[in-house]
Design an enzyme around this catalytic site. Sequence first.
Site, PDB file in Angstrom:
ATOM      1  N   TRP A  18       0.833  -1.203   0.000  1.00 48.33           N
ATOM      2  CA  TRP A  18       0.000   0.000   0.000  1.00 48.33           C
ATOM      3  C   TRP A  18       0.871   1.257   0.000  1.00 48.33           C
ATOM      4  O   TRP A  18       0.576   2.238  -0.675  1.00 48.33           O
ATOM      5  CB  TRP A  18      -0.928  -0.010   1.209  1.00 48.33           C
ATOM      6  N   ASN A  81      -2.413   2.221  13.336  1.00 45.40           N
ATOM      7  CA  ASN A  81      -3.093   2.325  12.048  1.00 45.40           C
ATOM      8  C   ASN A  81      -4.609   2.263  12.172  1.00 45.40           C
ATOM      9  O   ASN A  81      -5.336   3.012  11.507  1.00 45.40           O
ATOM     10  CB  ASN A  81      -2.616   1.208  11.115  1.00 45.40           C
TER      11      ASN A  81
END
Length: 216
Positions: A18, A81
């Site tokens: 990502w 996160n």
Amino acid sequence: ERPAIAPDIDKFLSELGWREFCRHLLFDHPDLATRNLQPAFDAFPWHSDEAALSAWQRGRTGYPIVDAGMRELWYSGVMHNRVRMVVGSFLVKHLLIDWRLGEQWFWDTLVDADPGSNPGNWQWVAGCGADAAPYFRVFNPLLQSEKFDAGGSYIRRWVPELAGLPDNLIHQPWTATPLELAAAGIELGGNYPRPIVDHKTGRQRALSAYAELRQR
């Protein structure tokens, strides 16, 4: 048979993927931090609310998981996160504040701020970025809190004024009785704020804004 650590390795590799994807986005879109990847979002009805933005930045929204994350960020320069997604969704969807203001705050406060990942992830949360499906998803901060901080240890660390509440109340202190609040030394609207927006109201307002955008 795969070793027990394999899922963690897979997750780590997916996060690296990502990150690299966001770097590619930045290469093709040098203005990633300032312009919507999807031009349709240029018409999105963002709200200008300095008081709400400040409450979010300082961890005074009245939502313990959001406040814990924002205080962790302010004091340590890092944030898990999962909590990043929760606080990001809260800003752009519950409060309808422009994602660019959140991106700027993270850029100023995160020690690991990355020129690709930071705006790339903020655009994903706002729904205007790449692969933002479903773009209208609204994280429920209460469910997220109960699922990922069931015992309230994360909240107690970063929002110590709530530490005296039992596990079943620490995620939403406004549901506690006056006696329960007094026993924990909490005064809603005093040493800890009431929610700055009702979850259901904020969610419906966000869905209406996204529906209006889609009609355009």
